[in-house]
Design an enzyme around this catalytic site. Structure first.
Site, PDB file in Angstrom:
ATOM      1  CG  HIS A 270      -5.568  -8.693   1.475  1.00 25.65           C
ATOM      2  ND1 HIS A 270      -4.534  -9.368   2.064  1.00 25.65           N
ATOM      3  CD2 HIS A 270      -5.259  -7.373   1.565  1.00 25.65           C
ATOM      4  CE1 HIS A 270      -3.636  -8.492   2.504  1.00 25.65           C
ATOM      5  NE2 HIS A 270      -4.044  -7.275   2.206  1.00 25.65           N
ATOM      6  CD  GLU A 271      -7.031  -4.513  -0.307  1.00 26.71           C
ATOM      7  OE1 GLU A 271      -7.100  -3.702   0.635  1.00 26.71           O
ATOM      8  OE2 GLU A 271      -5.946  -4.931  -0.769  1.00 26.71           O
ATOM      9  CG  HIS A 274      -6.745  -4.117   4.954  1.00 27.48           C
ATOM     10  ND1 HIS A 274      -5.815  -4.092   5.968  1.00 27.48           N
ATOM     11  CD2 HIS A 274      -6.089  -4.572   3.848  1.00 27.48           C
ATOM     12  CE1 HIS A 274      -4.640  -4.514   5.494  1.00 27.48           C
ATOM     13  NE2 HIS A 274      -4.788  -4.821   4.218  1.00 27.48           N
ATOM     14  CD  GLU A 300      -1.174  -6.539   4.870  1.00 25.96           C
ATOM     15  OE1 GLU A 300      -1.342  -7.233   3.862  1.00 25.96           O
ATOM     16  OE2 GLU A 300      -1.598  -5.370   4.942  1.00 25.96           O
TER      17      GLU A 300
HETATM   18 CO    CO Z   1      -3.134  -5.400   2.921  1.00 19.89          CO
END
Ligand code: CO
Length: 506
Positions: A270-271, A274, A300
């Site tokens: 997830h990170e 980003h 997101e």
């Molecule tokens: Co996030």
């Protein structure tokens, strides 16, 4: 006005903005340091330094100097000579200037102090599971946000003034349609899933997993999907996050759990999502304030695209499963990749948003949106929140928290004054599904690419359509240019149906 005077002024303006980005980078680095192992003794002093630097940035963005630059460079005869980047920089600076300048200095200070105290009160209230300790603070936070909304101005619903900050162009009028469509589809789908006898076996995911080996796996996955370790790093922190100091220094953090492989793994992907975004922004935007993600929702969409759409897909694990088996022969020698895929996609209503699965997560967001919108419009009162919270949990997820600590008090957002922020998470899921649909048309062998570990074509597509633009395009411009559509829940609904009907054989 001589030919040279506007050019000189523009140069001066750009230098000024660059100085702001330098302060921001220093602040970002200090935050990162605070959360990744700064000595405890120095923390109070460090917070004060961050406060001082943030104050300087605030002064610079609201100064008379800034006002003068904006006014001068916005004159039609000057503006027409400007390149796209300069013009967008001025637009961005004007937005920040007006937003901050409209709030009287004393009011702003008062609010900063309130949110700081409110976070402390929330922490204690959560610990004791006592909503009344937090209630007076939340009442004030809501009142401030109501006042700010009026000062900033809005069309239609008052909540739009807040939404505009996190997701420019998004409105209650659009969001009500999108979210109710989503809710009307997810709630019955969840019921069918819960009634299905074909539940995945997940027991093997709960057992000791060596942390060093977990680190190895995470590094391998992030490297493979295109995280550039020469322009970034991974560290550990209590809450995983990603911070971009500049495109060449993007840092993610992760948290490991001895008895749970998936938490560390998927939060790192997830990170990492980003981070891929921030690392791939055009070099031309360095030092302009535009060299970052365009909105919370688009950001997101990228973390969730890599974490869920790619990272929790069967082709992804067809590629990585041999590595997982090699690192952890127990238990994965005894489990096949399809069983693993089903296990990491288990749907199980939970009290806690951050522990929710890909499907039910959105119900957590929708209920928060409905509640905070109603609070802002005085349709409900803070004192009634715990009851209303539990009612919505029962209605949407079929479970009710036993106490407020695992109910209405679970998230930090409201205490920190982040009202209007929650919708970004589900908008991210919705955008990600829309990007996926177009990407699949344009990369015909999309699934084969993933199953053979060729992630670069995906990253190139995302860079072309999303990443490189930074803040040069608005969220809706990015979506429209990439997919030809406005924000729309249908793609995400189809995606969820296809995926979870497959897993649960319904
Ligand atoms: Co996030």
């Amino acid at each position: 006005m001589t030919v040279n005077s506007w050019e000189a002024k523009l140069k001066e303006f750009k230098e000024y903005v660059k100085r702001i980005t330098h302060y921001n980078e220093a602040i970002g680095l200090m935050y990162w340091d605070l959360r990744t192992g700064a000595p405890k003794k120095g923390m109070a002093q460090r917070s004060e330094v961050i406060g001082t630097l943030s104050g300087e940035v605030f002064k610079m963005t609201t100064s008379e100097q800034m006002e003068e630059y904006i006014q001068y460079l916005s004159q039609p005869e000057v503006e027409e000579k400007l390149d796209d980047i300069s013009r967008t920089m001025i637009k961005e600076c004007r937005k920040e200037y007006e937003r901050s300048k409209k709030i009287p200095q004393e009011k702003y200070q008062e609010y900063i102090i309130l949110t700081s105290n409110s976070e402390n009160a929330w922490e204690e209230a959560k610990e004791q599971s006592n909503f009344d300790l937090f209630r007076p603070y939340l009442e004030k936070v809501i009142a401030f946000n109501q006042e700010f909304s009026e000062i900033w101005g809005y069309e239609g619903n008052r909540y739009n003034a807040l939404l505009e900050y996190y997701e420019p162009g998004m409105t209650v009028e659009k969001l009500d349609v999108i979210f109710s469509q989503l809710k009307d589809n997810i709630v019955p789908l969840l019921k069918e899933i819960m009634d299905s006898p074909n539940r995945p076996e997940t027991g093997f995911l709960q057992q000791p997993f060596d942390i060093e080996k977990q680190k190895k796996m995470i590094r391998l996955v992030l490297e493979s999907i295109g995280f550039d370790f020469s322009g970034g790093r991974i560290d550990q922190s209590v809450h995983p996050f990603c911070t971009s100091l500049n495109y060449g220094d993007v840092r993610v953090t992760t948290k490991f759990y001895e008895n749970d492989l998936t938490m560390g793994l998927f939060s790192s992907i997830h990170e990492g999502g980003h981070a891929l975004y921030e690392q791939s922004i055009s070099r031309d935007l360095v030092g302009t304030l535009l060299g970052t993600g365009t909105s919370m929702g688009i950001h997101e969409s990228q973390s969730r695209f890599w974490e869920n759409v790619v990272g929790r897909s069967l082709p992804f694990w067809k590629f990585f499963y041999p590595n997982l088996v090699q690192l952890f022969p127990t238990p994965f020698n005894e489990v096949n990749v399809e069983e693993f895929y089903r296990a990491i996609n288990e749907v199980k209503p939970s009290m806690i948003r951050i522990e929710a699965d890909e499907l039910t997560y959105n119900l957590h967001i929708i209920m928060r949106y409905e509640l905070e919108k109603a609070l802002l419009n005085n349709e409900i009162q803070v004192k009634d929140l715990p009851v209303l919270w539990n009612d919505k949990m029962r209605e949407y997820l079929g479970i009710v928290p036993e106490n407020d600590s695992e109910g209405v008090l679970q998230d930090v957002h409201w205490s920190a004054g982040l009202i209007g922020y929650f919708p970004s998470y589900t908008l991210g899921n919705i955008y990600a599904a829309q990007f996926l649909q177009t990407m699949k048309k344009e990369l015909e062998n999309y699934e084969d690419l993933i199953a053979s570990g060729q992630f670069n074509p995906l990253k190139i597509w995302l860079t072309q359509n999303i990443y490189r633009h930074g803040k040069m395009l608005t969220p809706s411009e990015i979506l429209l240019q990439a997919t030809g559509e406005e924000a729309d829940a249908s793609c995400f609904i189809n995606y969820l149906n296809e995926k979870f009907r497959g897993i649960y054989q319904i």
